[in-house]
Design an enzyme around this catalytic site. Structure first.
Site, short mmCIF file in Angstrom:
data_model
loop_
_atom_site.label_atom_id
_atom_site.label_comp_id
_atom_site.label_asym_id
_atom_site.label_seq_id
_atom_site.Cartn_x
_atom_site.Cartn_y
_atom_site.Cartn_z
N HIS A 20 -7.14 -1.91 15.09
CA HIS A 20 -7.20 -1.12 13.86
C HIS A 20 -7.08 -2.03 12.64
O HIS A 20 -7.88 -1.95 11.70
CB HIS A 20 -6.07 -0.10 13.88
CG HIS A 20 -6.05 0.85 12.73
ND1 HIS A 20 -6.50 2.15 12.82
CD2 HIS A 20 -5.63 0.71 11.44
CE1 HIS A 20 -6.37 2.76 11.67
NE2 HIS A 20 -5.83 1.90 10.81
N GLU A 21 -6.09 -2.90 12.65
CA GLU A 21 -5.83 -3.72 11.46
C GLU A 21 -6.87 -4.83 11.29
O GLU A 21 -7.22 -5.17 10.16
CB GLU A 21 -4.42 -4.31 11.52
CG GLU A 21 -3.31 -3.29 11.69
CD GLU A 21 -3.30 -2.21 10.61
OE1 GLU A 21 -3.80 -2.47 9.50
OE2 GLU A 21 -2.82 -1.11 10.89
N GLU A 56 0.84 -1.20 0.00
CA GLU A 56 0.00 0.00 0.00
C GLU A 56 0.88 1.25 0.00
O GLU A 56 1.84 1.32 0.77
CB GLU A 56 -0.91 0.02 1.23
CG GLU A 56 -1.98 1.09 1.13
CD GLU A 56 -2.94 1.07 2.31
OE1 GLU A 56 -4.13 1.36 2.12
OE2 GLU A 56 -2.50 0.74 3.42
N GLY A 91 3.34 1.59 10.61
CA GLY A 91 3.67 0.63 11.65
C GLY A 91 3.05 -0.73 11.43
O GLY A 91 3.53 -1.72 11.98
N ALA A 92 1.97 -0.80 10.64
CA ALA A 92 1.29 -2.06 10.39
C ALA A 92 0.49 -1.93 9.12
O ALA A 92 0.15 -0.82 8.69
CB ALA A 92 0.39 -2.45 11.56
N MET A 93 0.16 -3.07 8.51
CA MET A 93 -0.55 -3.07 7.23
C MET A 93 -1.54 -4.22 7.18
O MET A 93 -1.21 -5.36 7.47
CB MET A 93 0.46 -3.18 6.07
CG MET A 93 -0.16 -3.36 4.70
SD MET A 93 -1.25 -1.97 4.29
CE MET A 93 -2.36 -2.80 3.14
N GLU A 94 -2.79 -3.91 6.75
CA GLU A 94 -3.93 -4.79 6.90
C GLU A 94 -4.08 -5.85 5.82
O GLU A 94 -5.22 -6.22 5.47
CB GLU A 94 -5.21 -3.95 6.94
CG GLU A 94 -5.55 -3.20 5.63
CD GLU A 94 -5.03 -1.77 5.59
OE1 GLU A 94 -5.56 -0.98 4.80
OE2 GLU A 94 -4.09 -1.47 6.33
N GLU A 100 -9.11 4.45 6.69
CA GLU A 100 -8.30 4.81 7.85
C GLU A 100 -9.06 5.56 8.94
O GLU A 100 -8.85 5.32 10.13
CB GLU A 100 -7.08 5.62 7.39
CG GLU A 100 -6.19 4.90 6.38
CD GLU A 100 -5.67 3.55 6.88
OE1 GLU A 100 -5.79 3.26 8.10
OE2 GLU A 100 -5.16 2.78 6.07
#
Length: 866
Positions: free
Chosen positions: A323-324, A152, A287-290, A346
């Site tokens: 969140h993810e 992304e 910091g993170a990716m879904e 988001e």
């Protein structure tokens, strides 16, 4: 940013279709129409040591009409043989490095209908989190390397040729040839494995659901997995070998959150497994990716180590997991049509992560803590560098992953939910999910679903707050038992003061009077209300509204008199608004200072967190000013009663919010040169070698920050040696980050050398730049300009400019901000996040010029100007 695949060659046919999306000036850079991907078979063989890989992709495509030209997205890829329906097609291949495309021109037209396009290719493995990337880390057995992907917004095209646009959903089947000893992870469960020669195993994964290309994922390395069953779903946390002891917190969080989201969305999680994959280090931009079914986290966002992780780390891990996982529905199952609506992903995930966290951990006072996020959004939204929540995006690389999309989006959703009611809002979300599953949407699809479920016409409100930038200002004037509420715009520079009107939901009450009022207020729709005579009116009761509230002197004095008895969330609202108005000079800065000084020592710790944060901001404004010592003494005196209550040692069963406050106060008092705190931090640090409990996890990081701030060369080198030798990934990241906290310019220069050197892991080096950039802005900026080639190489395939927003967050120098902006413009379009960060630096510089005199007067007990 430097984005190349090959030098551009002459070619036949259009590479990128420019399509109007919202007006003559709104242009999307998308691929030509007429070709629709249906399914991808991707096979890759990475060479981890060489940081290269080979691959092949077979794509089932539908051609709407005969054509001899097909354009795909591709970046940093070299094509080999190309086949159509199994036959060597030998097309002419033309690359456009700037557009990140490759155009295949065939000798004759391909017939309309279903075709099979096969491409052999090769690519590179990056050292930062773009496309397929490597992470090097230390273990007791020596250094190791793992691989992972990050796609992304537009980096799936670095992994395989494809139609890399969110609306062009397809199914994917991935095959990976990897060392037999490595674990390989992707979105779906493993379907087959096959031993190969040379110590390799071929792993093929099940076909994914129909999804956007940026959600595809692959990782391989010396991993371990801990797991549990949650209904029919296999939930796992994947970590580097030896780190399973740090995975339990996240696994437990996921096991709670997954069924909660199942219920909230009214749609079961649709995949058979969900992996949370932790990799060491960090990225400059996320910091993170879904990724669907295989979420990527950097370790600090997922793992909890009882020896190293603070209470803030635990909360960060839980909210990030929330969140993810929320994205598995809102973003993955239902995806925005184009990057204009990235906030649908988001902003929504930011809002529901807080909602879920508050459900499972009410002791964390999540909505109170999230007031800081809303205030941060308003601060940016009151400057020229803001933009609408829904913003036309021409190029996917310019998608706005920023404060407006996340924090303002979250605040707007919270406001609308409060206005229509939780049940109605949830019902609208459930209908939206069912209607658009496996599809793509725009913002209006969500508003229509909520309107239908609630029976309330919120579309006008939603459009006002998402289609135009800025912060509404509700002005409250009092006269006896009557109050007038009018609306205008709050801005801090000329562009942000351009008049705009919002249909603003206002929910007000009279504290202690058991009376409330709610209605819409806009520029052309003021309100006049009556209530108890001489009572205090609170115009944003509960603080769910996205607006600033300015009270006239009489209305403010009534609230100020009741300040200590207000609900904590309303105390925060009054403090945040007062500080915003004080910085801008539209109200005396002493209002905030007096409120802070009147706060009882036993007030809610989250409210004291706000006071602590602003006192630290003011201290930064004093850097280099002769009034700093007097200010620090006054700030220490203000904090003394609460510090006496909190201290270094936790009381039995104290609230989690007190633990967070203790950490903040230790860091702030160290910054303010509190001699007793600095002495105690040093003493505890010196005892750590023989007694690790001297700095337990709850105060370890703040204590070490104080030590690093005041370190001499020997102490700094001791911290450096600890960072270099530990094999604990969380500890290594923490310790390297501490080195930049030094106030010694010579040690700060050594930190800069480390950041651009070869010692720390590549994915940690950017973190070393933040401390020197804050403490020695001019020196750091001069250094980075002199070593820009090395800095660009550190962030490659991005650049220093693309990541500069991460290290400019505390700048207060207009000249340096202007230089950085000029550098960014010389390289092309200025990233939105950098515009925002540099505008904040310029604003802080103005606040320092215009407000320190007023703060000086308050420090000395003299009246301030108005």
């Amino acid at each position: 940013m430097v984005q190349g695949i090959k030098p551009a060659l002459a070619f036949v046919g259009a590479l990128v279709l420019t399509a109007c999306v919202g007006g003559d000036s709104d242009q999307r850079h998308i691929l030509p129409g007429g070709v629709t991907p249906v399914h991808y078979d991707i096979a890759v063989r990475p060479d981890s040591a060489a940081r290269t890989f080979t691959g092949s992709v077979g794509i089932d495509i539908d051609l709407a009409a005969p054509t001899n030209v097909i354009t795909v997205n591709a970046a940093d890829l070299d094509f080999g043989e190309v086949r159509v329906d199994g036959a060597d097609a030998a097309p002419r291949v033309a690359y456009d490095a700037r557009a990140q495309t490759a155009t295949l021109t065939f000798s004759g037209p391909l017939a309309a209908g279903r075709r099979r396009l096969d491409i052999d290719y090769s690519g590179k493995i990056n050292q930062q989190a773009f496309g397929l990337f490597s992470v090097d880390y230390d273990t007791a057995q020596g250094p190791k390397r793992l691989l992972a992907t990050q796609f992304e917004s537009p980096d799936a095209r670095r992994f395989a040729p494809m139609w890399d646009e969110p609306a062009l959903k397809a199914t994917f089947k991935l095959t990976v040839d990897a060392p037999t000893a490595d674990m390989v992870i992707s979105n779906t469960p493993i379907e087959t494995t096959q031993p190969l020669a040379d110590g390799l195993t071929r792993t093929t994964f099940a076909v994914t659901p129909k999804m956007s290309s940026y959600l595809l994922f692959m990782a391989m390395g010396d991993f371990e997995r801990v797991s549990t069953r949650v209904g029919d779903v296999d939930v796992g946390v994947v970590v580097k070998r030896g780190s399973t002891g740090e995975a339990g917190f996240a696994l437990n969080a996921a096991a709670k959150l997954l069924p909660w989201f199942d219920d909230y969305f009214g749609t079961p999680y649709p995949l058979p497994k969900l992996d949370l994959v932790a990799v060491p280090g960090g990225a400059a931009t996320f910091g993170a990716m879904e990724n669907w079914g295989a979420i990527l986290y950097f370790e600090k966002a997922l793992l909890v180590d009882a020896r190293v992780s603070s209470e803030a780390d635990r909360q960060y891990a839980f909210t990030t997991v929330g969140h993810e996982i929320a994205h598995q529905w809102f973003g993955d199952l239902v995806t925005m049509t184009w990057w204009d609506d990235i906030w649908l992903n988001e902003g929504f995930a930011s809002w529901i992560e807080a909602k879920a966290t508050n459900h499972f951990h009410p002791e964390w006072s999540t909505w109170l803590q999230d007031m800081q996020s809303r205030d941060g959004a308003m601060n940016l939204d009151a400057r020229a560098a803001t933009h609408p929540v829904v913003q036309p995006v021409a190029d996917a690389r310019d998608a706005a992953f920023d404060t407006i999309s996340y924090q303002k989006g979250q605040a707007v959703i919270r406001m609308l939910e409060a206005w229509v009611g939780e049940d109605h809002f949830r019902d609208g979300i459930r209908a939206y999910m069912k209607t658009h599953a496996y599809g793509n949407t725009v913002s209006d699809d969500l508003w229509r679903a909520v309107e239908t479920a609630s029976g309330q016409p919120i579309g006008r409100i939603a459009h006002d707050f998402t289609d135009q930038p800025g912060v509404p200002l509700i002005k409250v004037a009092s006269q006896g038992s009557a109050w007038s509420l009018t609306q205008r715009r709050f801005g801090v520079d000329a562009p942000s003061r351009r008049p705009l009107s919002w249909m603003t939901p206002v929910m007000a009450d009279w504290p202690g009077a058991r009376r409330s009022w709610r209605d819409l207020v806009s520029m052309d729709r003021p309100a006049r209300i009556t209530g108890p005579r001489d009572a205090a009116l609170l115009a944003n009761a509960g603080q769910t509204g996205y607006f600033r509230t300015a009270y006239d002197d009489k209305a403010f004095s009534r609230l100020q008199a009741r300040f200590g008895s207000l609900d904590a969330i309303d105390q925060l609202g009054l403090l945040y608004d007062s500080w915003a108005f004080g910085q801008e000079g539209v109200a005396p800065v002493a209002r905030w200072l007096d409120l802070a000084a009147s706060l009882p020592a036993d007030a809610n710790p989250v409210v004291w967190n706000q006071v602590s944060d602003v006192l630290g901001q003011i201290d930064r404004l004093y850097d280099g000013d002769r009034g700093q010592a007097a200010y620090r003494a006054r700030a220490r005196a203000l904090l003394a009663p609460v510090w006496t209550r909190v201290g270094w040692v936790a009381a039995p069963d104290e609230p989690a919010t007190t633990i967070l406050l203790r950490a903040d106060l230790i860091k702030l008092l160290g910054q303010l040169d509190d001699a007793t705190v600095v002495t105690e931090a040093r003493a505890r640090f010196n005892r750590m070698a023989v007694d690790p409990a001297a700095l337990p996890a709850s105060v370890r990081e703040p204590g070490l920050v104080v030590v690093a701030m005041h370190a001499d060369a020997a102490t700094w080198e001791r911290l450096h040696d600890m960072a270099r030798t530990t094999t604990n990934g969380l500890e290594k990241q923490q310790l390297y980050g501490l080195l930049g906290e030094t106030r010694d310019p010579a040690l700060a220069r050594r930190t800069l050398d480390l950041a651009l050197g070869d010692e720390p892991p590549v994915t940690l080096r950017h973190g070393l730049l933040r401390g020197p950039s804050s403490n020695f802005t001019a020196m750091t900026w001069t250094y980075l300009k002199a070593h820009k080639t090395r800095a660009d190489a550190l962030f490659a395939p991005g650049t220093l400019v693309g990541s500069l927003f991460r290290i400019s967050g505390e700048w207060a120098d207009s000249d340096i901000a202007a230089e950085a902006l000029a550098m960014a413009r010389s390289e092309g379009e200025v990233p939105q996040r950098l515009k925002s960060s540099l505008s904040a630096a310029q604003y802080r510089a103005r606040v320092r010029r215009e407000r320190l005199g007023d703060i000086d007067a308050w420090v000395k007990g003299r009246p301030t100007r108005h």
